[in-house]
Design a protein around this motif. Structure first.
Motif, PDB file in Angstrom:
ATOM      1  N   PHE A 105       0.832  -1.197   0.000  1.00 24.93           N
ATOM      2  CA  PHE A 105       0.000   0.000   0.000  1.00 24.93           C
ATOM      3  C   PHE A 105       0.877   1.261   0.000  1.00 24.93           C
ATOM      4  CE2 PHE A 105      -3.284  -2.514   2.736  1.00 24.93           C
ATOM      5  CZ  PHE A 105      -3.696  -3.228   1.616  1.00 24.93           C
ATOM      6  N   GLN A 106       1.899   1.266   0.847  1.00 25.54           N
ATOM      7  CA  GLN A 106       2.781   2.434   0.940  1.00 25.54           C
ATOM      8  C   GLN A 106       3.560   2.661  -0.362  1.00 25.54           C
ATOM      9  OE1 GLN A 106       4.924   1.148   4.431  1.00 25.54           O
ATOM     10  NE2 GLN A 106       3.704   2.460   5.805  1.00 25.54           N
ATOM     11  N   ALA A 107       4.039   1.568  -0.961  1.00 28.34           N
ATOM     12  CA  ALA A 107       4.777   1.691  -2.223  1.00 28.34           C
ATOM     13  C   ALA A 107       3.873   2.212  -3.327  1.00 28.34           C
ATOM     14  CB  ALA A 107       5.371   0.340  -2.606  1.00 28.34           C
ATOM     15  N   ALA A 108       2.623   1.720  -3.364  1.00 30.18           N
ATOM     16  CA  ALA A 108       1.673   2.191  -4.375  1.00 30.18           C
ATOM     17  C   ALA A 108       1.400   3.677  -4.201  1.00 30.18           C
ATOM     18  CB  ALA A 108       0.366   1.394  -4.277  1.00 30.18           C
ATOM     19  N   LYS A 159      -6.099   4.498   6.956  1.00 29.94           N
ATOM     20  CA  LYS A 159      -5.258   5.559   7.511  1.00 29.94           C
ATOM     21  C   LYS A 159      -4.349   6.189   6.455  1.00 29.94           C
ATOM     22  CE  LYS A 159      -5.285   3.677  12.198  1.00 29.94           C
ATOM     23  NZ  LYS A 159      -4.538   2.890  13.210  1.00 29.94           N
ATOM     24  N   LEU A 160      -3.982   5.421   5.444  1.00 30.60           N
ATOM     25  CA  LEU A 160      -3.137   5.961   4.367  1.00 30.60           C
ATOM     26  C   LEU A 160      -3.935   6.800   3.375  1.00 30.60           C
ATOM     27  CD1 LEU A 160      -0.927   2.829   3.549  1.00 30.60           C
ATOM     28  CD2 LEU A 160      -0.087   5.028   4.408  1.00 30.60           C
ATOM     29  N   SER A 161      -5.264   6.658   3.386  1.00 30.47           N
ATOM     30  CA  SER A 161      -6.089   7.322   2.379  1.00 30.47           C
ATOM     31  C   SER A 161      -6.129   8.830   2.602  1.00 30.47           C
ATOM     32  CB  SER A 161      -7.515   6.765   2.402  1.00 30.47           C
ATOM     33  OG  SER A 161      -7.525   5.404   2.015  1.00 30.47           O
ATOM     34  N   GLY A 162      -6.065   9.579   1.496  1.00 33.71           N
ATOM     35  CA  GLY A 162      -6.083  11.031   1.529  1.00 33.71           C
ATOM     36  C   GLY A 162      -5.016  11.596   0.624  1.00 33.71           C
ATOM     37  N   ASP A 163      -5.121  12.885   0.291  1.00 31.93           N
ATOM     38  CA  ASP A 163      -4.132  13.556  -0.556  1.00 31.93           C
ATOM     39  C   ASP A 163      -3.952  12.855  -1.898  1.00 31.93           C
ATOM     40  OD1 ASP A 163      -3.596  15.442   1.478  1.00 31.93           O
ATOM     41  OD2 ASP A 163      -2.148  14.091   2.414  1.00 31.93           O
ATOM     42  N   GLY A 164      -5.073  12.506  -2.526  1.00 34.89           N
ATOM     43  CA  GLY A 164      -5.001  11.903  -3.860  1.00 34.89           C
ATOM     44  C   GLY A 164      -4.825  10.400  -3.870  1.00 34.89           C
ATOM     45  N   PHE A 165      -4.742   9.789  -2.699  1.00 35.87           N
ATOM     46  CA  PHE A 165      -4.615   8.332  -2.599  1.00 35.87           C
ATOM     47  C   PHE A 165      -5.847   7.804  -1.868  1.00 35.87           C
ATOM     48  CE2 PHE A 165      -3.324   4.515  -0.231  1.00 35.87           C
ATOM     49  CZ  PHE A 165      -2.792   3.734  -1.248  1.00 35.87           C
ATOM     50  N   HIS A 166      -6.556   6.861  -2.499  1.00 31.09           N
ATOM     51  CA  HIS A 166      -7.840   6.434  -1.967  1.00 31.09           C
ATOM     52  C   HIS A 166      -7.895   4.913  -1.848  1.00 31.09           C
ATOM     53  CE1 HIS A 166      -9.031  10.549  -2.599  1.00 31.09           C
ATOM     54  NE2 HIS A 166      -8.633  10.456  -3.853  1.00 31.09           N
ATOM     55  N   GLY A 167      -8.052   4.425  -0.610  1.00 31.24           N
ATOM     56  CA  GLY A 167      -8.132   2.990  -0.362  1.00 31.24           C
ATOM     57  C   GLY A 167      -9.561   2.544  -0.126  1.00 31.24           C
ATOM     58  N   VAL A 168      -9.890   1.364  -0.637  1.00 31.20           N
ATOM     59  CA  VAL A 168     -11.214   0.769  -0.489  1.00 31.20           C
ATOM     60  C   VAL A 168     -11.029  -0.695  -0.111  1.00 31.20           C
ATOM     61  CG1 VAL A 168     -13.461   0.400  -1.564  1.00 31.20           C
ATOM     62  CG2 VAL A 168     -11.953   2.210  -2.439  1.00 31.20           C
ATOM     63  N   SER A 169     -11.793  -1.183   0.858  1.00 35.73           N
ATOM     64  CA  SER A 169     -11.723  -2.598   1.239  1.00 35.73           C
ATOM     65  C   SER A 169     -13.036  -3.287   0.928  1.00 35.73           C
ATOM     66  CB  SER A 169     -11.408  -2.743   2.732  1.00 35.73           C
ATOM     67  OG  SER A 169     -10.105  -2.275   3.026  1.00 35.73           O
ATOM     68  N   LEU A 170     -12.955  -4.446   0.323  1.00 42.88           N
ATOM     69  CA  LEU A 170     -14.120  -5.261   0.010  1.00 42.88           C
ATOM     70  C   LEU A 170     -14.098  -6.501   0.897  1.00 42.88           C
ATOM     71  CD1 LEU A 170     -14.148  -5.157  -3.913  1.00 42.88           C
ATOM     72  CD2 LEU A 170     -15.331  -3.642  -2.310  1.00 42.88           C
ATOM     73  N   ARG A 171     -15.118  -6.628   1.755  1.00 37.79           N
ATOM     74  CA  ARG A 171     -15.220  -7.804   2.623  1.00 37.79           C
ATOM     75  C   ARG A 171     -15.988  -8.886   1.877  1.00 37.79           C
ATOM     76  NH1 ARG A 171     -16.659  -4.463   8.222  1.00 37.79           N
ATOM     77  NH2 ARG A 171     -14.522  -3.679   8.534  1.00 37.79           N
ATOM     78  N   VAL A 172     -15.244  -9.822   1.345  1.00 37.50           N
ATOM     79  CA  VAL A 172     -15.796 -10.819   0.431  1.00 37.50           C
ATOM     80  C   VAL A 172     -16.111 -12.105   1.181  1.00 37.50           C
ATOM     81  CG1 VAL A 172     -15.379 -12.108  -1.700  1.00 37.50           C
ATOM     82  CG2 VAL A 172     -14.455  -9.794  -1.446  1.00 37.50           C
ATOM     83  N   THR A 173     -17.257 -12.702   0.861  1.00 37.48           N
ATOM     84  CA  THR A 173     -17.644 -13.980   1.440  1.00 37.48           C
ATOM     85  C   THR A 173     -17.105 -15.110   0.562  1.00 37.48           C
ATOM     86  OG1 THR A 173     -19.540 -15.207   2.301  1.00 37.48           O
ATOM     87  CG2 THR A 173     -19.839 -14.089   0.201  1.00 37.48           C
ATOM     88  N   GLY A 174     -17.577 -16.345   0.774  1.00 40.20           N
ATOM     89  CA  GLY A 174     -17.124 -17.484  -0.024  1.00 40.20           C
ATOM     90  C   GLY A 174     -17.376 -17.263  -1.507  1.00 40.20           C
ATOM     91  N   VAL A 228     -16.151   6.401  -2.081  1.00 37.22           N
ATOM     92  CA  VAL A 228     -15.530   5.124  -1.704  1.00 37.22           C
ATOM     93  C   VAL A 228     -14.268   5.242  -0.859  1.00 37.22           C
ATOM     94  CG1 VAL A 228     -16.473   3.931  -3.730  1.00 37.22           C
ATOM     95  CG2 VAL A 228     -14.212   4.984  -3.878  1.00 37.22           C
ATOM     96  N   SER A 229     -13.622   6.378  -0.858  1.00 39.16           N
ATOM     97  CA  SER A 229     -12.319   6.491  -0.206  1.00 39.16           C
ATOM     98  C   SER A 229     -12.392   6.196   1.287  1.00 39.16           C
ATOM     99  CB  SER A 229     -11.750   7.897  -0.411  1.00 39.16           C
ATOM    100  OG  SER A 229     -10.448   7.995   0.132  1.00 39.16           O
ATOM    101  N   GLY A 230     -11.553   5.284   1.733  1.00 35.46           N
ATOM    102  CA  GLY A 230     -11.484   4.922   3.138  1.00 35.46           C
ATOM    103  C   GLY A 230     -12.650   4.094   3.635  1.00 35.46           C
TER     104      GLY A 230
END
Length: 300
Positions: A105-108, A159-174, A228-230
């Motif tokens: 995430f940090q490298a991206a 926590k990394l999201s912001g300033d043009g960087f946007h993280g999204v998490s998908l909680r996926v089931t089976g 979607v961010s965060g």
């Protein structure tokens, strides 16, 4: 219009392959990260490949140069196991899957990637009262190292999201659906047991087709950042009884073998997907399952 460039870690896995195909269909240029390059013809269109290990020491910003999006679907675990997938190496499991993910995430972010989608899991919720619906706003209390690591990675990305960087998490089931060339789908053993006349224990679980997971990833990449961010989104479709799956197998094959007893669906913690539906997501439901089972049976 510039062709978007998406990086997908774990793109040759069951779920990752569906994500790659969804992005290719949407016109993305795709690079797959992993231990081994995909065999020729594994995807419907050519993709680039870059070697990657889930190890924080080996991660570099060079992996992400020129990329617009990063979808992190890689996870290091014992074959066939997620919960308990650490075996006897809990420290190494955490280092690879948590520290390694955070390093990616940090490298991206450093490389200028604008959006990251992390494939998380319903395991982050932990045990809940029987029949309780799981909502993204619930307090999570994972009871496995797998769930703890997934939740910690979600939190780090937020926590990394912001300033043009946007993280999204998908909680996926089976996730169900056809596997890649030369690989077995998740229900291969179940189908074999049923068709061989072996006794099958009742079970009800939440399921989603990999194709619908791929669509969910595409949708969160296409939304405005403010939507979607965060944030986290549940990805689930059916509360599915093994008996119903195997009834489709029996219908397709003409098998007269005894179906397992029905499970108790009232005890299952289904996942609310209102957030994802609000973005335009519409999973395939029973019609897609009914189409998929004969296709799985037809594959070698």
């Amino acid at each position: 219009m510039t062709t978007p460039h998406s990086i997908v870690s774990g793109g040759t896995g069951l779920v990752g392959r569906f994500i790659v195909e969804a992005l290719l269909t949407a016109g993305h240029r795709v690079t797959v990260l992993g231990r081994k390059a995909p065999p020729d013809g594994f995807f419907s269109e050519p993709v680039a490949f870059a070697p990657m290990k889930l190890d924080p020491i080996s991660v570099s910003t060079g992996l992400f140069e020129g990329a617009d999006f990063f979808i992190h679907a890689a996870f290091d675990h014992l074959p066939g196991k997620y919960r308990g997938g650490e075996g006897d190496d809990a420290e190494g499991f955490r280092r690879r899957n948590l520290d390694g993910s955070i390093a990616l995430f940090q490298a991206a972010r450093t490389a200028g990637v604008s959006r990251v989608v992390f494939l998380s899991s319903r395991a982050v919720y932990g045990p809940c009262p029987p029949g309780m619906m799981l909502d993204e706003s619930d307090v999570c209390r994972p009871d496995t190292l797998y769930g703890e690591v997934k939740l910690a990675a979600e939190d780090a990305l937020t926590k990394l999201s912001g300033d043009g960087f946007h993280g999204v998490s998908l909680r996926v089931t089976g996730v169900y659906g056809p596997a890649g060339e030369g690989r077995l789908h998740k229900w291969a053993g179940l189908f074999e047991d049923f068709l061989s006349g072996r006794e099958i224990a009742p079970r009800v679980a939440t399921e989603v087709h990999g194709q619908d997971v791929g669509t969910a990833v595409r949708l969160v990449l296409e939304q405005s950042a403010v939507r979607v961010s965060g944030k986290v989104f549940n990805v689930s479709d059916l509360v599915l009884d093994r008996r119903d799956i195997l009834a489709l197998v029996a219908r397709s094959t003409g098998s007269g073998n005894t179906l397992p007893d029905a499970g108790d669906a009232s005890m299952v913690n289904a996942m609310s997907t209102k957030r994802l539906h609000a973005l335009g997501w519409s999973p395939g439901g029973m019609p897609l399952l009914e189409k998929t089972v004969p296709d799985l049976l037809a594959r070698p």
